[in-house]
Design a protein around this motif. Structure first.
Motif, PDB file in Angstrom:
ATOM      1  N   TRP A  75      -3.118  97.856  40.747  1.00  0.00           N
ATOM      2  CA  TRP A  75      -4.900  96.986  39.893  1.00  0.00           C
ATOM      3  C   TRP A  75      -4.982  96.033  40.974  1.00  0.00           C
ATOM      4  N   GLU A  76      -5.659  95.915  42.718  1.00  0.00           N
ATOM      5  CA  GLU A  76      -5.603  95.434  43.116  1.00  0.00           C
ATOM      6  C   GLU A  76      -6.871  94.288  42.283  1.00  0.00           C
ATOM      7  N   ASN A  77      -6.826  92.575  42.728  1.00  0.00           N
ATOM      8  CA  ASN A  77      -7.702  91.977  42.641  1.00  0.00           C
ATOM      9  C   ASN A  77      -8.134  92.368  41.014  1.00  0.00           C
ATOM     10  N   GLY A  78      -6.687  92.524  39.974  1.00  0.00           N
ATOM     11  CA  GLY A  78      -7.129  92.252  38.618  1.00  0.00           C
ATOM     12  C   GLY A  78      -5.885  91.828  38.176  1.00  0.00           C
ATOM     13  N   LEU A  79      -5.482  91.338  38.537  1.00  0.00           N
ATOM     14  CA  LEU A  79      -4.459  90.774  37.347  1.00  0.00           C
ATOM     15  C   LEU A  79      -4.048  89.424  38.407  1.00  0.00           C
ATOM     16  N   GLN A  80      -3.878  88.303  37.323  1.00  0.00           N
ATOM     17  CA  GLN A  80      -3.107  86.650  37.863  1.00  0.00           C
ATOM     18  C   GLN A  80      -1.564  87.380  37.904  1.00  0.00           C
ATOM     19  N   ILE A  81      -1.073  85.708  38.421  1.00  0.00           N
ATOM     20  CA  ILE A  81       0.553  85.878  39.148  1.00  0.00           C
ATOM     21  C   ILE A  81       0.543  84.440  39.298  1.00  0.00           C
ATOM     22  N   GLY A  82       2.200  84.535  38.065  1.00  0.00           N
ATOM     23  CA  GLY A  82       2.511  82.754  38.336  1.00  0.00           C
ATOM     24  C   GLY A  82       4.348  83.102  37.963  1.00  0.00           C
ATOM     25  N   GLY A  83       4.928  82.270  38.320  1.00  0.00           N
ATOM     26  CA  GLY A  83       6.291  82.111  38.246  1.00  0.00           C
ATOM     27  C   GLY A  83       6.535  81.549  39.973  1.00  0.00           C
ATOM     28  N   GLY A  84       6.620  80.567  40.150  1.00  0.00           N
ATOM     29  CA  GLY A  84       7.458  80.168  41.352  1.00  0.00           C
ATOM     30  C   GLY A  84       6.119  79.414  42.471  1.00  0.00           C
ATOM     31  N   ILE A  85       4.672  79.589  41.987  1.00  0.00           N
ATOM     32  CA  ILE A  85       3.729  80.066  42.898  1.00  0.00           C
ATOM     33  C   ILE A  85       4.000  78.236  43.563  1.00  0.00           C
ATOM     34  N   ASN A  86       3.351  77.719  44.359  1.00  0.00           N
ATOM     35  CA  ASN A  86       3.367  76.769  44.927  1.00  0.00           C
ATOM     36  C   ASN A  86       2.147  76.328  46.478  1.00  0.00           C
ATOM     37  N   ASP A  87       2.079  75.283  47.001  1.00  0.00           N
ATOM     38  CA  ASP A  87       1.112  75.483  47.691  1.00  0.00           C
ATOM     39  C   ASP A  87       1.054  76.561  49.556  1.00  0.00           C
ATOM     40  N   ARG A  88       2.983  76.812  49.556  1.00  0.00           N
ATOM     41  CA  ARG A  88       3.476  77.503  50.703  1.00  0.00           C
ATOM     42  C   ARG A  88       3.065  79.394  49.980  1.00  0.00           C
ATOM     43  N   ASN A  89       3.039  79.423  48.977  1.00  0.00           N
ATOM     44  CA  ASN A  89       2.709  81.449  48.629  1.00  0.00           C
ATOM     45  C   ASN A  89       1.879  81.744  47.569  1.00  0.00           C
ATOM     46  N   ALA A  90       0.941  80.418  47.563  1.00  0.00           N
ATOM     47  CA  ALA A  90      -0.205  81.074  46.653  1.00  0.00           C
ATOM     48  C   ALA A  90      -1.368  82.139  48.208  1.00  0.00           C
ATOM     49  N   ARG A 115      -1.229  65.142  41.436  1.00  0.00           N
ATOM     50  CA  ARG A 115      -2.629  65.313  41.874  1.00  0.00           C
ATOM     51  C   ARG A 115      -2.867  65.783  43.434  1.00  0.00           C
ATOM     52  N   GLU A 116      -1.486  65.600  44.186  1.00  0.00           N
ATOM     53  CA  GLU A 116      -1.316  65.625  45.188  1.00  0.00           C
ATOM     54  C   GLU A 116      -0.940  66.838  45.168  1.00  0.00           C
ATOM     55  N   ASN A 117      -0.159  67.729  44.714  1.00  0.00           N
ATOM     56  CA  ASN A 117       0.316  68.968  45.096  1.00  0.00           C
ATOM     57  C   ASN A 117      -0.628  69.904  44.861  1.00  0.00           C
ATOM     58  N   LEU A 118      -1.301  69.343  43.723  1.00  0.00           N
ATOM     59  CA  LEU A 118      -2.490  70.472  42.852  1.00  0.00           C
ATOM     60  C   LEU A 118      -3.614  70.522  43.671  1.00  0.00           C
ATOM     61  N   GLU A 119      -4.212  69.176  44.274  1.00  0.00           N
ATOM     62  CA  GLU A 119      -5.148  69.436  46.045  1.00  0.00           C
ATOM     63  C   GLU A 119      -4.540  70.148  46.866  1.00  0.00           C
ATOM     64  N   LYS A 120      -3.445  70.447  47.103  1.00  0.00           N
ATOM     65  CA  LYS A 120      -2.897  71.052  48.024  1.00  0.00           C
ATOM     66  C   LYS A 120      -3.003  73.238  47.887  1.00  0.00           C
ATOM     67  N   VAL A 121      -2.094  73.602  46.442  1.00  0.00           N
ATOM     68  CA  VAL A 121      -2.650  74.448  46.022  1.00  0.00           C
ATOM     69  C   VAL A 121      -4.577  74.847  46.178  1.00  0.00           C
ATOM     70  N   VAL A 122      -4.882  73.583  45.487  1.00  0.00           N
ATOM     71  CA  VAL A 122      -6.641  73.765  45.905  1.00  0.00           C
ATOM     72  C   VAL A 122      -7.196  74.232  46.830  1.00  0.00           C
ATOM     73  N   LYS A 123      -6.618  73.329  47.938  1.00  0.00           N
ATOM     74  CA  LYS A 123      -7.190  73.685  49.413  1.00  0.00           C
ATOM     75  C   LYS A 123      -6.596  75.876  49.803  1.00  0.00           C
ATOM     76  N   GLU A 124      -5.564  75.625  49.423  1.00  0.00           N
ATOM     77  CA  GLU A 124      -5.083  77.479  49.988  1.00  0.00           C
ATOM     78  C   GLU A 124      -5.924  78.069  49.239  1.00  0.00           C
TER      79      GLU A 124
END
Length: 255
Positions: A75-90, A115-124
């Motif tokens: 289901w492409e573009n239909g599901l959310q994914i979590g678990g080990g997500i960070n700025d390098r793999n998001a 907040r720095e880590n959060l902003e990194k993911v938002v940027k990606e």
């Protein structure tokens, strides 16, 4: 309005339902309610065919990437994914077909909010592609964010101030009540009520739901502002008290 959202929890490459409080690095303490003989893609297709949107795939530890990718492809573009997500793999997971990525532990290095880590993911990936998981455990004075498979309590309390400050960075919240997750003994009604009072963006609650009437109860408690996920109680995960078709019918009635 409150709707049913699905989940696909993956542990050691298999779709499972686990008692949340038993999840750790030591598999000998793990209590599993259900292990599916179906691949993860089976559940993706089931949600897609019944238009159950906003479902999440959660990787519970190592050895889950292949099964997660299989779920997303169904289901492409239909599901959310979590678990080990960070700025390098998001961004990778978005490219693999995820609608949104869910982050928790990466936001709390050493148990302290970054907040720095959060902003990194938002940027990606951007705000609209981001879900913040504030799964929590209850303490005498409230609820506190739990990380590292819900075994470590952070210094961040789940309250209106926290939700307000984080909502500018994400499009929704996912909140597991880890103390009741997988027990099928009832939702944390106090938490659901508070989430309804605090909500300014979509929130999905998970933990303890075991009857179809829990959807109605969450709707009443949250004034329709909180969605509900069923896990171990659902018949597609071996449960005996909630039928998937009933949940689908509920969603259609809310339209």
């Amino acid at each position: 309005m409150t709707k049913f959202r699905g989940c696909i929890d993956i542990h050691s490459g298999q779709v499972k339902q686990i008692v949340g409080g038993t999840l750790s690095d030591n598999d000998s303490t793990l209590k599993t309610n259900f292990t599916s003989t179906h691949p993860s893609s089976h559940f993706s297709r089931l949600y897609r065919e019944n238009n159950v949107t906003g479902c999440h795939v959660i990787k519970l530890g190592p050895g889950c990437d292949e099964a997660a990718e299989e779920a997303l492809k169904a289901w492409e573009n239909g599901l959310q994914i979590g678990g080990g997500i960070n700025d390098r793999n998001a961004k990778h997971w978005i490219d693999m077909g995820a609608e949104k990525v869910i982050i928790t532990s990466y936001l709390f290095p050493d148990g302290k909010f970054s907040r720095e880590n959060l902003e990194k993911v938002v940027k990606e990936v951007g705000k609209e592609r981001l879900v913040i998981d504030l799964s929590c455990r209850r303490r005498e004075n409230g609820w506190w964010v739990a990380m590292d498979r819900w075994q470590r309590i952070t210094e961040t309390e789940v309250n209106k101030e926290t939700l307000d400050s984080l909502s500018v960075y994400c499009s929704e919240f996912l909140i597991h009540a880890a103390d009741v997750e997988g027990l099928c003994r009832g939702i944390d009604e106090d938490l659901v009520k508070k989430l309804g009072e605090w909500a300014t963006i979509p929130i999905t609650y998970a933990g303890g739901a075991y009857h179809i009437d829990d959807l109605k109860r969450v709707k009443e408690l949250s004034n329709g502002k909180v969605d509900l996920t069923y896990g171990s109680a659902l018949d597609i995960f071996g449960g005996k008290t909630v039928k998937f078709e009933e949940c689908v019918a509920w969603n259609k009635d809310q339209e």
